[in-house]
Design a protein around this motif. Structure first.
Motif, mmCIF file in Angstrom:
data_model
loop_
_atom_site.group_PDB
_atom_site.id
_atom_site.type_symbol
_atom_site.label_atom_id
_atom_site.label_comp_id
_atom_site.label_asym_id
_atom_site.label_seq_id
_atom_site.Cartn_x
_atom_site.Cartn_y
_atom_site.Cartn_z
ATOM 1 N N PRO A 5 0.945 -1.147 0.067
ATOM 2 C CA PRO A 5 -0.156 -0.061 -0.050
ATOM 3 C C PRO A 5 0.816 1.260 -0.076
ATOM 4 N N PHE A 6 0.029 2.283 -0.120
ATOM 5 C CA PHE A 6 0.771 3.908 -0.181
ATOM 6 C C PHE A 6 0.076 4.753 0.323
ATOM 7 N N ALA A 7 0.651 5.855 1.085
ATOM 8 C CA ALA A 7 -0.033 6.950 1.448
ATOM 9 C C ALA A 7 -0.001 8.312 0.902
ATOM 10 N N VAL A 8 -0.999 8.935 0.847
ATOM 11 C CA VAL A 8 -0.817 10.417 0.276
ATOM 12 C C VAL A 8 -0.899 11.446 1.459
ATOM 13 N N THR A 9 0.008 12.397 1.372
ATOM 14 C CA THR A 9 0.073 13.363 2.150
ATOM 15 C C THR A 9 0.004 14.669 1.653
ATOM 16 N N ILE A 10 -0.705 15.791 2.655
ATOM 17 C CA ILE A 10 -0.661 17.077 2.031
ATOM 18 C C ILE A 10 0.225 17.867 2.837
ATOM 19 N N ASN A 11 1.215 18.736 2.440
ATOM 20 C CA ASN A 11 2.152 19.230 3.192
ATOM 21 C C ASN A 11 2.813 18.456 4.043
ATOM 22 N N GLY A 12 3.294 17.352 3.739
ATOM 23 C CA GLY A 12 3.987 16.306 4.827
ATOM 24 C C GLY A 12 3.129 15.828 5.722
ATOM 25 N N ALA A 30 1.764 9.934 -4.450
ATOM 26 C CA ALA A 30 0.966 9.446 -5.756
ATOM 27 C C ALA A 30 1.349 9.737 -7.097
ATOM 28 N N LEU A 31 0.839 9.190 -8.132
ATOM 29 C CA LEU A 31 0.945 9.211 -9.361
ATOM 30 C C LEU A 31 0.260 10.499 -10.076
ATOM 31 N N SER A 32 -1.165 10.468 -9.430
ATOM 32 C CA SER A 32 -2.008 11.533 -9.896
ATOM 33 C C SER A 32 -3.006 11.870 -8.928
ATOM 34 N N TYR A 33 -3.692 13.067 -9.150
ATOM 35 C CA TYR A 33 -4.364 13.544 -7.923
ATOM 36 C C TYR A 33 -5.733 14.182 -8.376
ATOM 37 N N THR A 55 -7.496 12.997 -3.448
ATOM 38 C CA THR A 55 -7.108 11.332 -3.713
ATOM 39 C C THR A 55 -6.338 11.212 -4.729
ATOM 40 N N GLY A 56 -5.399 10.372 -4.096
ATOM 41 C CA GLY A 56 -4.292 10.057 -4.911
ATOM 42 C C GLY A 56 -4.435 8.814 -5.311
ATOM 43 N N THR A 57 -3.965 8.356 -6.769
ATOM 44 C CA THR A 57 -4.015 7.287 -7.404
ATOM 45 C C THR A 57 -2.476 6.599 -7.696
ATOM 46 N N ALA A 61 -3.072 1.706 -9.474
ATOM 47 C CA ALA A 61 -4.483 1.946 -9.563
ATOM 48 C C ALA A 61 -5.053 1.959 -7.985
ATOM 49 N N CYS A 62 -4.456 1.995 -7.004
ATOM 50 C CA CYS A 62 -5.005 1.991 -5.777
ATOM 51 C C CYS A 62 -5.207 3.472 -5.463
ATOM 52 N N THR A 63 -6.065 3.644 -4.528
ATOM 53 C CA THR A 63 -6.359 5.190 -4.154
ATOM 54 C C THR A 63 -6.287 5.101 -2.694
ATOM 55 N N ALA A 64 -5.652 6.434 -2.276
ATOM 56 C CA ALA A 64 -5.681 6.813 -0.959
ATOM 57 C C ALA A 64 -6.005 8.529 -0.799
ATOM 58 N N THR A 65 -6.923 8.837 0.361
ATOM 59 C CA THR A 65 -7.128 10.031 0.318
ATOM 60 C C THR A 65 -6.403 10.967 1.651
ATOM 61 N N ALA A 66 -6.315 12.130 1.475
ATOM 62 C CA ALA A 66 -5.731 12.927 2.750
ATOM 63 C C ALA A 66 -6.759 14.389 2.756
ATOM 64 N N SER A 67 -6.751 14.699 4.157
ATOM 65 C CA SER A 67 -7.556 16.204 4.166
ATOM 66 C C SER A 67 -6.630 16.846 5.030
ATOM 67 N N THR A 68 -6.946 18.272 4.906
ATOM 68 C CA THR A 68 -6.584 19.235 5.970
ATOM 69 C C THR A 68 -7.411 20.289 5.738
ATOM 70 N N VAL A 69 -7.396 20.897 7.129
ATOM 71 C CA VAL A 69 -8.072 22.091 7.258
ATOM 72 C C VAL A 69 -7.365 23.333 7.263
ATOM 73 N N VAL A 70 -7.936 24.336 6.709
ATOM 74 C CA VAL A 70 -7.470 25.898 6.701
ATOM 75 C C VAL A 70 -8.556 26.529 7.198
ATOM 76 N N ALA A 71 -7.925 27.320 8.231
ATOM 77 C CA ALA A 71 -8.743 28.031 9.210
ATOM 78 C C ALA A 71 -8.266 29.312 9.492
ATOM 79 N N PRO A 72 -9.037 30.492 9.484
ATOM 80 C CA PRO A 72 -8.745 31.974 9.822
ATOM 81 C C PRO A 72 -7.976 31.901 10.820
ATOM 82 N N GLN A 73 -6.630 32.728 10.993
ATOM 83 C CA GLN A 73 -5.971 32.726 12.159
ATOM 84 C C GLN A 73 -6.918 33.719 13.309
ATOM 85 N N PRO A 74 -6.899 33.234 14.458
ATOM 86 C CA PRO A 74 -7.758 33.891 15.440
ATOM 87 C C PRO A 74 -7.065 35.469 15.585
ATOM 88 N N SER A 75 -7.908 36.411 15.653
ATOM 89 C CA SER A 75 -7.606 37.774 15.927
ATOM 90 C C SER A 75 -7.409 38.429 17.238
#
Length: 75
Positions: A5-12, A30-33, A55-57, A61-75
């Protein structure tokens, strides 16, 4: 050819960005995203807060998914 198996990451593997500026999200492993924005590039520029999923392939032809949250910086 990559090993399965393999893993997909976002910004490490970063799961949360708190920022008031635009941020580049870089998918790796992955090979494609496909992002939930519709982009098929490895890197996307994020200008609004939200949850971003890619989702990376692999060469096998296996797929893996990664997620990240972008949030406003507290003021």
């Amino acid at each position: 050819q990559s090993l399965e198996p393999f893993a997909v990451t976002i910004n490490g593997g970063t799961s949360l960005f708190c920022t008031n500026v635009n941020v580049n999200l870089q998918a790796n492993g992955a090979l494609s995203y496909v992002w939930n924005t519709g982009s098929t590039q490895a890197t996307i520029l994020v200008t609004t807060a939200g949850t971003y999923t890619v989702t990376g392939t692999s060469t096998g032809a296996c797929t893996a998914t990664a997620s990240t949250v972008v949030a406003p910086q507290p003021s």
